[in-house]
Design a protein around this motif. Structure first.
Motif, PDB file in Angstrom:
ATOM      1  N   GLN A  50       0.812  -1.220   0.000  1.00 16.25           N
ATOM      2  CA  GLN A  50       0.000   0.000   0.000  1.00 16.25           C
ATOM      3  C   GLN A  50       0.849   1.276   0.000  1.00 16.25           C
ATOM      4  O   GLN A  50       0.330   2.356  -0.264  1.00 16.25           O
ATOM      5  CB  GLN A  50      -0.947   0.012   1.210  1.00 16.25           C
ATOM      6  CG  GLN A  50      -2.056  -1.019   1.103  1.00 16.25           C
ATOM      7  CD  GLN A  50      -2.944  -1.008   2.329  1.00 16.25           C
ATOM      8  OE1 GLN A  50      -2.634  -1.648   3.313  1.00 16.25           O
ATOM      9  NE2 GLN A  50      -4.027  -0.256   2.282  1.00 16.25           N
ATOM     10  N   CYS A  92     -10.809   0.170   3.678  1.00 12.65           N
ATOM     11  CA  CYS A  92      -9.380   0.039   3.372  1.00 12.65           C
ATOM     12  C   CYS A  92      -8.803   1.436   3.176  1.00 12.65           C
ATOM     13  O   CYS A  92      -9.433   2.279   2.529  1.00 12.65           O
ATOM     14  CB  CYS A  92      -9.222  -0.789   2.105  1.00 12.65           C
ATOM     15  SG  CYS A  92      -7.516  -0.993   1.584  1.00 12.65           S
ATOM     16  N   LEU A  93      -7.604   1.649   3.697  1.00  7.98           N
ATOM     17  CA  LEU A  93      -6.968   2.963   3.537  1.00  7.98           C
ATOM     18  C   LEU A  93      -6.698   3.263   2.058  1.00  7.98           C
ATOM     19  O   LEU A  93      -6.566   4.424   1.683  1.00  7.98           O
ATOM     20  CB  LEU A  93      -5.664   3.023   4.339  1.00  7.98           C
ATOM     21  CG  LEU A  93      -5.825   2.930   5.867  1.00  7.98           C
ATOM     22  CD1 LEU A  93      -4.460   2.868   6.534  1.00  7.98           C
ATOM     23  CD2 LEU A  93      -6.629   4.107   6.398  1.00  7.98           C
ATOM     24  N   HIS A 134      -7.460  -9.650   5.189  1.00  9.77           N
ATOM     25  CA  HIS A 134      -7.476  -8.433   4.366  1.00  9.77           C
ATOM     26  C   HIS A 134      -6.045  -8.012   3.998  1.00  9.77           C
ATOM     27  O   HIS A 134      -5.756  -7.710   2.831  1.00  9.77           O
ATOM     28  CB  HIS A 134      -8.202  -7.331   5.158  1.00  9.77           C
ATOM     29  CG  HIS A 134      -8.281  -6.007   4.475  1.00  9.77           C
ATOM     30  ND1 HIS A 134      -9.481  -5.421   4.124  1.00  9.77           N
ATOM     31  CD2 HIS A 134      -7.318  -5.127   4.082  1.00  9.77           C
ATOM     32  CE1 HIS A 134      -9.237  -4.253   3.546  1.00  9.77           C
ATOM     33  NE2 HIS A 134      -7.938  -4.049   3.509  1.00  9.77           N
ATOM     34  N   GLU A 135      -5.151  -7.997   4.994  1.00 13.49           N
ATOM     35  CA  GLU A 135      -3.781  -7.520   4.733  1.00 13.49           C
ATOM     36  C   GLU A 135      -2.990  -8.518   3.889  1.00 13.49           C
ATOM     37  O   GLU A 135      -2.207  -8.118   3.027  1.00 13.49           O
ATOM     38  CB  GLU A 135      -3.052  -7.215   6.047  1.00 13.49           C
ATOM     39  CG  GLU A 135      -3.698  -6.143   6.930  1.00 13.49           C
ATOM     40  CD  GLU A 135      -4.048  -4.861   6.194  1.00 13.49           C
ATOM     41  OE1 GLU A 135      -3.365  -4.505   5.223  1.00 13.49           O
ATOM     42  OE2 GLU A 135      -5.050  -4.225   6.589  1.00 13.49           O
ATOM     43  N   HIS A 138      -3.636  -8.070   0.314  1.00 10.28           N
ATOM     44  CA  HIS A 138      -2.880  -6.970  -0.310  1.00 10.28           C
ATOM     45  C   HIS A 138      -1.550  -7.469  -0.873  1.00 10.28           C
ATOM     46  O   HIS A 138      -1.076  -6.977  -1.889  1.00 10.28           O
ATOM     47  CB  HIS A 138      -2.575  -5.876   0.712  1.00 10.28           C
ATOM     48  CG  HIS A 138      -3.677  -4.866   0.893  1.00 10.28           C
ATOM     49  ND1 HIS A 138      -4.130  -4.076  -0.134  1.00 10.28           N
ATOM     50  CD2 HIS A 138      -4.393  -4.498   1.993  1.00 10.28           C
ATOM     51  CE1 HIS A 138      -5.084  -3.265   0.325  1.00 10.28           C
ATOM     52  NE2 HIS A 138      -5.273  -3.506   1.610  1.00 10.28           N
TER      53      HIS A 138
HETATM   54 NI    NI Z   1      -6.639  -2.553   2.912  1.00  2.63          NI
END
Ligand code: NI
Length: 171
Positions: A50, A92-93, A134-135, A138
């Motif tokens: 990210q 999510c950021l 979730h992570e 990514h």
């Molecule tokens: Ni996220």
């Protein structure tokens, strides 16, 4: 140092991250920056991808606001066991101002290395289980919106495009 968080539809978010082969100063600095960036956002998790670094590193902290931080650093995390199912609203950021329910496993067992290079096993359920899934997604170039049904994803794309266009007009 607080890093810039990439946002959808940045193609960097779709790239697969490579395993960390050696935990050196660079990785320690990366983890520090990731934690700082996550707390500043604020968010409950962040993957290196990210911030545009394609290494398999995630940070998570699900401790409630105002309580003492409880940072999890997971290097090369792997889900070795998963059970049950849950469906909870996620955000999510990298997809600001958008939330949607995603089907996940209710509990997971994750093996990872810590910053000392030791193998750590996490038995997670609830929010922590969701955060790990979730992570780790990514790291494989998968966003939570990729789990939506084709119809819902289509609606998301349209809504999001409108939002981006609107923010360009406003800003
Ligand atoms: Ni996220």
């Amino acid at each position: 140092m607080i890093r810039r968080i990439l946002t959808y539809p940045d193609p960097e978010l779709k790239k697969k991250s490579a395993p960390v082969t050696i935990i050196n100063e660079k990785i320690i600095e990366l983890v520090q920056d990731m934690a700082e960036t996550m707390y500043d956002a604020p968010g409950v998790g962040l993957a290196a991808a990210q911030i545009g670094v394609h290494q398999r590193v995630i940070v998570i902290d699900i401790s409630p606001k105002g309580e003492k931080p409880d940072l999890i650093v997971a290097i090369n995390p792997v889900i070795v066991h998963a059970e049950g199912s849950s469906c909870d609203e996620e955000g999510c950021l990298s997809v600001p101002n958008y939330g949607a329910s995603v089907k996940r496993h209710a509990s997971v067992v994750v093996k990872a290395l810590n910053l000392e290079g030791e193998e750590v096993t996490y038995r997670a359920e609830g929010l922590l289980a969701i955060a790990f899934q979730h992570e780790i997604d990514h790291l494989d170039g998968v966003l939570f919106v990729d789990h939506l049904s084709p119809l819902k994803k289509d609606i998301f794309r349209k809504k999001y495009r409108q939002m981006l266009e609107q923010s360009q007009v406003d800003g």
